[in-house]
Enzyme design. Structure first.
Site, PDB file in Angstrom:
ATOM      1  N   GLU A 199       0.882  -1.178   0.000  1.00  0.00           N
ATOM      2  CA  GLU A 199       0.000   0.000   0.000  1.00  0.00           C
ATOM      3  C   GLU A 199       0.912   1.218   0.000  1.00  0.00           C
ATOM      4  O   GLU A 199       1.402   1.634   1.044  1.00  0.00           O
ATOM      5  CB  GLU A 199      -0.908  -0.010   1.239  1.00  0.00           C
ATOM      6  CG  GLU A 199      -1.876  -1.168   1.294  1.00  0.00           C
ATOM      7  CD  GLU A 199      -3.007  -1.065   0.275  1.00  0.00           C
ATOM      8  OE1 GLU A 199      -3.220   0.043  -0.282  1.00  0.00           O
ATOM      9  OE2 GLU A 199      -3.656  -2.089   0.024  1.00  0.00           O
ATOM     10  N   CYS A 233      -2.258   9.433   2.380  1.00  0.00           N
ATOM     11  CA  CYS A 233      -1.745   8.774   1.167  1.00  0.00           C
ATOM     12  C   CYS A 233      -2.570   9.133  -0.058  1.00  0.00           C
ATOM     13  O   CYS A 233      -2.061   9.238  -1.151  1.00  0.00           O
ATOM     14  CB  CYS A 233      -1.727   7.272   1.365  1.00  0.00           C
ATOM     15  SG  CYS A 233      -3.320   6.603   1.846  1.00  0.00           S
TER      16      CYS A 233
HETATM   17  N1  NAD Z   1      -1.481   3.234   0.403  1.00  0.00           N
HETATM   18  C1  NAD Z   1      -1.752   3.430   1.641  1.00  0.00           C
HETATM   19  O1  NAD Z   1      -2.710   2.930   2.239  1.00  0.00           O
HETATM   20  C2  NAD Z   1      -0.849   4.309   2.441  1.00  0.00           C
HETATM   21  C3  NAD Z   1      -1.226   4.648   3.744  1.00  0.00           C
HETATM   22  C4  NAD Z   1      -0.361   5.463   4.502  1.00  0.00           C
HETATM   23  C5  NAD Z   1       0.818   5.942   3.926  1.00  0.00           C
HETATM   24  N2  NAD Z   1       1.105   5.583   2.647  1.00  0.00           N
HETATM   25  C6  NAD Z   1       2.316   6.097   2.015  1.00  0.00           C
HETATM   26  O2  NAD Z   1       3.388   5.979   2.908  1.00  0.00           O
HETATM   27  C7  NAD Z   1       4.308   7.035   2.744  1.00  0.00           C
HETATM   28  C8  NAD Z   1       4.540   7.707   4.061  1.00  0.00           C
HETATM   29  O3  NAD Z   1       4.862   6.787   4.973  1.00  0.00           O
HETATM   30  P1  NAD Z   1       6.404   6.470   5.322  1.00  0.00           P
HETATM   31  O4  NAD Z   1       6.970   5.508   4.364  1.00  0.00           O
HETATM   32  O5  NAD Z   1       7.064   7.787   5.513  1.00  0.00           O
HETATM   33  O6  NAD Z   1       6.098   5.781   6.703  1.00  0.00           O
HETATM   34  P2  NAD Z   1       7.101   5.172   7.735  1.00  0.00           P
HETATM   35  O7  NAD Z   1       8.329   5.985   7.850  1.00  0.00           O
HETATM   36  O8  NAD Z   1       6.265   4.937   8.936  1.00  0.00           O
HETATM   37  O9  NAD Z   1       7.518   3.777   7.056  1.00  0.00           O
HETATM   38  C9  NAD Z   1       6.592   2.762   6.819  1.00  0.00           C
HETATM   39  C10 NAD Z   1       7.045   1.482   7.510  1.00  0.00           C
HETATM   40  O10 NAD Z   1       8.216   1.005   6.884  1.00  0.00           O
HETATM   41  C11 NAD Z   1       9.210   0.739   7.863  1.00  0.00           C
HETATM   42  N3  NAD Z   1      10.526   0.995   7.275  1.00  0.00           N
HETATM   43  C12 NAD Z   1      11.098   2.195   7.041  1.00  0.00           C
HETATM   44  N4  NAD Z   1      12.323   2.038   6.490  1.00  0.00           N
HETATM   45  C13 NAD Z   1      12.513   0.699   6.367  1.00  0.00           C
HETATM   46  C14 NAD Z   1      13.575  -0.117   5.837  1.00  0.00           C
HETATM   47  N5  NAD Z   1      14.679   0.422   5.327  1.00  0.00           N
HETATM   48  N6  NAD Z   1      13.427  -1.458   5.887  1.00  0.00           N
HETATM   49  C15 NAD Z   1      12.295  -2.011   6.406  1.00  0.00           C
HETATM   50  N7  NAD Z   1      11.263  -1.287   6.880  1.00  0.00           N
HETATM   51  C16 NAD Z   1      11.367   0.039   6.862  1.00  0.00           C
HETATM   52  C17 NAD Z   1       8.862   1.663   9.003  1.00  0.00           C
HETATM   53  O11 NAD Z   1       9.387   1.200  10.238  1.00  0.00           O
HETATM   54  C18 NAD Z   1       7.351   1.675   8.983  1.00  0.00           C
HETATM   55  O12 NAD Z   1       6.792   0.621   9.716  1.00  0.00           O
HETATM   56  C19 NAD Z   1       3.697   7.962   1.739  1.00  0.00           C
HETATM   57  O13 NAD Z   1       4.247   7.698   0.497  1.00  0.00           O
HETATM   58  C20 NAD Z   1       2.228   7.579   1.767  1.00  0.00           C
HETATM   59  O14 NAD Z   1       1.551   7.869   0.605  1.00  0.00           O
HETATM   60  C21 NAD Z   1       0.328   4.788   1.917  1.00  0.00           C
HETATM   61  C1  LIG Z   2     -19.079  10.899   7.825  1.00  0.00           C
HETATM   62  C2  LIG Z   2     -17.639  11.187   7.628  1.00  0.00           C
HETATM   63  C3  LIG Z   2     -16.887  10.055   7.067  1.00  0.00           C
HETATM   64  C4  LIG Z   2     -15.508  10.445   6.864  1.00  0.00           C
HETATM   65  C5  LIG Z   2     -14.724   9.370   6.224  1.00  0.00           C
HETATM   66  C6  LIG Z   2     -13.584   9.974   5.562  1.00  0.00           C
HETATM   67  C7  LIG Z   2     -12.615   9.019   5.064  1.00  0.00           C
HETATM   68  C8  LIG Z   2     -11.325   9.704   4.953  1.00  0.00           C
HETATM   69  C9  LIG Z   2     -10.248   8.771   4.873  1.00  0.00           C
HETATM   70  C10 LIG Z   2      -9.014   9.297   5.438  1.00  0.00           C
HETATM   71  C11 LIG Z   2      -7.913   8.403   5.111  1.00  0.00           C
HETATM   72  C12 LIG Z   2      -7.593   7.443   6.224  1.00  0.00           C
HETATM   73  C13 LIG Z   2      -6.595   6.398   5.895  1.00  0.00           C
HETATM   74  C14 LIG Z   2      -5.536   6.870   5.052  1.00  0.00           C
HETATM   75  C15 LIG Z   2      -4.536   6.173   4.719  1.00  0.00           C
HETATM   76  C16 LIG Z   2      -3.514   6.750   3.932  1.00  0.00           C
HETATM   77  O1  LIG Z   2      -2.717   7.573   4.330  1.00  0.00           O
END
Ligand code: NAD
Ligand SMILES: CCCCCCCCCCCCC/C=C/C=O
Length: 927
Positions: A199, A233
């Site tokens: 993700e 994200c």
């Molecule tokens: N698609 C989704 O649902 C979703 C949701 C949230 C965030 N994101 C994406 O995540 C990014 C931001 O999060 P982030 O990456 O800064 O979060 P983060 O720094 O929390 O890293 C994510 C995870 O990877 C681990 N990690 C970091 N470096 C590592 C390595 N070298 N080896 C192994 N594991 C490692 C971290 O400990 C953590 O658990 C953005 O690009 C965002 O779009 C995506």
């Molecule tokens: C009635 C209000 C409903 C609000 C629901 C909004 C959903 C927003 C989602 C926010 C994103 C949460 C998870 C995101 C992961 C990525 O970074």
């Protein structure tokens, strides 16, 4: 597992091992267990709501309502959905059959994968760790969770710990975070061929069409972008719109920023902060080269960046080179939808695409001509909250998905199952060698023909059978093959009755060869057949045409429960089901007599107010449940009650014995002093120390006062006995003075020399001289420590008058010696017989000049009183004044003049050294 082996494992290995061991017990597979775990998770989220929100307030300055709204409510919904639908999701999923498998069971069985690793990110730490965990639990897996901090052990840590974790073998890795780490995860997963869900993020475009309500569009964009300070994200990363719209878009966004976050977002509780200073600096650097239209305010120490809009941003600007993941919103102008589509397709596939337009056709077109993880028209982010939609990325924005059943499927193995019987071998002949063209023709028919029997009516089915029969007639004259097909047709009808599935009749391949044959139809319907449930035990045999009538009563046929409880089961199991299991069966409660459905009865059981039950406290009493509450609270001897003194809980019948010993039980002072608040545990101390009536000794008892009186009378005694106390104290002082003198003497004895030489340093010489000179009367005599003429010899002491004495007073330093009472006086010759020398030492550096000490020597005058044996008991030391004539010294009043003393270094560092030497005669030493 061998205990030693386990102890030598890393923390991460242990966590995975524990999860795997738990998984292998098989307990996570039962649906009841999964549901219990999901409900526990739900309870946990609900109970810890406050702490969860507080944590995010600290991390991201998220407002208190922000976390439930954007994270935990969604999770609660996901759990409820899974609990409600788990039975259906986990059930075998029948799939369509070919003619080849017409009589077989063909279905998909979702099964757990094993141990799933969930790695979460920090921005929505609950949504992105617990969300996947719900899918993992629902699918019957064990899981190890690595948030950005024992079936589901949580391993917290940073990069090192995660990398250690990744060395372990998992059955699925579910990672949320950035793409760079995503590649590391996949690489690690490849080592064990572990399927992986990634993700990730990306630059999610937001196209605002000229044909739309700009005010509403901009409100929704402002919400989606600046929520969580842009660290979402799926936040819109940038806006694409026509140049003529840009100013209006900026104005509308600005208006909504103010509406949402006030004029001063720094003070607004709903506006968050950047996660850390590293990201703050990264975001500030992204602004380079772009024009700020709105916002731009920032404060590094507070990790604050205000909602910021950038105008006329060029595709090659810094802010367009990476996912922003913060509150910066660039606007890029395009000529229209065509260019927007082109712009989007020239870049990596984003996690989300947002299209704002009132033109449905345009929306459909943009969806058709682009690709992204998800797409939302006329809103932002909301697809995340729809559990029936798969949530995940594509290409650079990730792979795999979750939410609702998609999470369940993603974390299950969808196992294809084909179950045949060891019967109907004739049908298989077409695939066995020798291969012939005819057999191939039949194979073609059987393989390519797909049937779906659901809405296939009786007549259609009959027609199909006739068609098959007709084909057989056209086929080569193989009786064996005819039989095979007729068998297959029997199975076909039976299967239809069993599966109740749907029709999708694409007949036939050889239209030109098909024609109706009523006679053959009659023949087929008259064929003797066995019941389709013969293998389950049904002994019915009769003509084919009677099968349907039989099936309507066959004990082995599957039927739906007539109560419409949605259960299907063998007819013969129906009575048992209707009597004992059916959720919709009617029942009367034996205790209260009320009528219930089976479902409601289950809930009623255990709560019926008329049921006779034993007291839960095990006091042995039995009563109808209705009065149990009253009994437990006020009658039961085994009810728990808090001790009113120490507040600990006790059974009612042990409360009294406890209070006989309770340390907090209130007590009365035995002296009846009336002090309130005395407890059993403080009584002793009170009587001894606190009680006003207790008898105490006089504070001057150490000085000898023996008076004893109540504490309250001590003051009066002190007043009355002042005189007595003073004289007692004076006695103490005298005794102590004598003791002190004895002690001094003992110290001097121990420290004085015993070789007939005394080297005596007089410090602070000028001060002492000055002091004496300023006196109006008297002189100052200083005394050396006592010393011995030799071992067991005469005890002697030198004294000096810095300002002179007698004839030397005021002008000279005077030096004398005196004989003190000594330990060995009884053994010695008297008067004191030895020659005495005094020297004042020249302290000049011998390397520079030869020291010229002043020395005077005399032989003791035997008539001089001081050289007679001192009286025993005379003062051992004359310090403090000597009135005894026998203690007068003998020596030189004019030892050296003050003038002389200044000529050389007799005084150095404000000190002089006087040396006294006793020439001990040899014969005495030998005697
Ligand atoms: N698609 C989704 O649902 C979703 C949701 C949230 C965030 N994101 C994406 O995540 C990014 C931001 O999060 P982030 O990456 O800064 O979060 P983060 O720094 O929390 O890293 C994510 C995870 O990877 C681990 N990690 C970091 N470096 C590592 C390595 N070298 N080896 C192994 N594991 C490692 C971290 O400990 C953590 O658990 C953005 O690009 C965002 O779009 C995506
Ligand atoms: C009635 C209000 C409903 C609000 C629901 C909004 C959903 C927003 C989602 C926010 C994103 C949460 C998870 C995101 C992961 C990525 O970074």
């Amino acid at each position: 597992m061998n205990d030693f082996l386990f102890r030598s494992m890393s923390r991460e290995q242990k966590a995975v091992e524990r999860a795997r061991k738990a998984f292998l017990t098989g307990r996570s597979q039962s649906l009841e267990y999964r549901i219990t775990q999901l409900k526990n998770l739900l309870r946990f989220i609900r109970e810890r709501q406050k702490e969860i929100a507080e944590g995010l307030k600290k991390d991201l300055r998220r407002s208190e309502c922000g976390t439930p709204l954007y994270e935990t409510l969604g999770l609660e919904n996901e759990i409820n959905l899974a609990v409600r639908n788990l039975k259906e999701w986990a059930a075998p999923r029948p799939v369509s059959k070919s003619m080849m498998t017409i009589s077989d069971q063909v279905y998909i069985q979702p099964e757990p994968l094993g141990v799933v690793l969930v790695i979460g990110a920090w921005n929505y730490p609950w949504a992105v760790t617990i969300g996947p965990l719900i899918g993992a639990i629902a699918a019957g897996n064990a899981a190890v969770i690595k948030p950005s901090e024992e079936l589901y052990p949580v391993v917290t840590g940073g990069v090192t710990e995660t990398q250690e974790l990744l060395k372990q073998r998992f059955d699925h890795i579910f990672y949320t975070g950035n793409g760079t780490v995503g590649k590391i995860i996949m690489e690690a997963a490849a080592k064990h061929l572990t399927p992986t869900t990634l993700e990730l993020g990306g630059k999610s475009p937001c196209y605002i069409d000229s044909n739309c309500d700009l005010a509403i569009a901009c409100r929704r964009v402002a919400w989606g972008k600046f929520l969580n300070c842009g660290q979402t994200c799926i936040a819109p990363d940038y806006i694409l719109c026509e140049p003529s719209m840009q100013d209006r878009v900026i104005e509308e966004l600005k208006k909504n920023i103010k509406d949402f976050y006030t004029e001063d977002p720094t003070k607004c509780l709903d506006y968050g902060r950047i996660i850390n200073q590293r990201h703050f600096k990264r975001l500030m650097a992204l602004l380079e080269g772009s024009t700020i239209a709105v916002g731009g305010e920032n404060n590094e120490s507070d990790c604050y960046i205000g909602p910021t809009i950038l105008r006329d941003v060029k595709p090659d600007a810094k802010v367009m080179q990476e996912e922003i993941f913060g509150p910066l919103l660039p606007i890029l102008t395009v000529s229209g939808a065509d260019e927007a589509i082109k712009f989007i397709n020239q870049r990596e596939k984003p996690l989300a695409l947002y299209i704002f337009s009132s033109d449905d056709k345009l929306i459909k077109r943009m969806i058709a001509e682009t690709s992204s993880g998800g797409v939302v028209a006329n809103d932002c982010l909301m697809h995340f909250s729809v559990s029936s939609l798969p949530f995940g990325g594509v290409g650079n924005s990730g792979m795999g998905c979750y939410h609702g059943k998609h999470g369940f499927d993603n974390l299950s193995h969808l196992r294809g199952c084909l179950i045949k019987k060891l019967k109907m071998e004739n049908v298989n002949k077409m695939r066995y060698p020798p291969h012939t063209v005819d057999k191939l023709g039949w194979a073609r028919f059987f393989i390519l023909k797909h049937v779906d029997f659901g809405s296939l009516g009786r007549m259609m089915l009959l027609a199909l059978m006739v068609i098959f029969a007709a084909v057989i007639v056209q086929a080569p004259n193989s009786m064996e093959f005819n039989m095979a097909l007729s068998n297959a047709l029997c199975a076909f009808t039976a299967d239809m009755a069993y599966t109740e599935s749907k029709v999708n009749l694409n007949i036939p391949l050889w239209n030109e060869e098909i024609f109706p044959d009523m006679e053959l139809e009659q023949q087929i319907l008259s064929l003797p057949i066995r019941c389709i449930h013969s293998e389950e035990g049904c002994r019915w045999t009769a003509q084919n045409k009677l099968l349907q009538a039989h099936l309507s009563v066959c004990e082995f046929n599957v039927v739906s429960c007539p109560n419409r409880c949605s259960v299907k089961l063998l007819r013969r199991e129906l009575p048992e089901h209707m009597q004992h299991d059916c959720a919709k069966r009617k029942l009367h409660c034996d205790h209260c007599g009320d009528e219930f459905t089976g479902e409601a009865y289950e809930n009623h059981q255990g709560v019926c107010p008329e049921e006779s039950v034993y007291c839960e406290n095990k006091c042995g009493a039995r009563m109808v449940r209705r009065v149990l509450g009253q009994h437990s609270v006020s009658e039961c001897p085994k009810r728990k009650l808090p001790c009113r003194y120490c507040k600990k809980e006790f059974l009612y019948d042990t409360l009294q014995p406890h209070q006989q010993q309770c340390p907090r039980f209130p007590m009365q002072c035995p002296n009846r002093c009336g002090t309130p608040g005395i407890t059993r545990e403080t009584l002793m101390a009170h009587v001894k120390e606190g009680c006003s009536t207790a008898m105490v000794l006089c504070p001057f008892r150490e000085a000898g006062c023996k008076h004893k009186c109540p504490k309250t009378a001590v003051g009066r005694h002190l007043e009355e006995a002042t005189h007595t106390h003073l004289s007692l104290l004076s006695g103490v002082v005298n005794r102590q003075r004598l003791e002190l003198r004895e002690l001094r003497r003992a110290v001097e004895e121990l420290s004085g020399s015993r070789d007939g030489t005394l080297l005596w340093k007089l410090t602070d010489f000028s001060q002492r001289l000055q002091e004496v000179k300023s006196r109006t009367s008297g002189s100052l005599e200083l005394f050396s420590p006592a010393f011995y003429s030799h071992n067991y010899g005469y005890r002697l002491q030198v004294s000096a008058f810095p300002n002179g004495n007698g004839s030397g007073e005021g002008s000279h330093l005077s030096v004398y010696i005196r004989v003190l009472p000594g330990e060995y006086d009884g053994l010695l010759e008297w008067p004191f017989p030895y020659r005495v020398s005094f020297s004042l030492l020249d302290q000049s550096d011998p390397a520079l000049t030869k020291p010229q000490h002043i020395t005077e020597t005399f032989i003791p005058d035997p008539t001089w009183k001081n050289f007679q044996r001192p009286r025993p008991g005379a003062l051992g030391s004359v310090r403090g004044g000597c009135l005894d004539e026998s203690m007068l010294g003998f020596g030189y009043p004019k030892f050296i003049s003050h003038e002389e003393m200044k000529k050389r270094n007799y005084i150095r560092d404000n000190a002089i050294f006087i040396k006294a030497t006793i020439d001990v005669v040899q014969k005495i030493l030998n005697s």
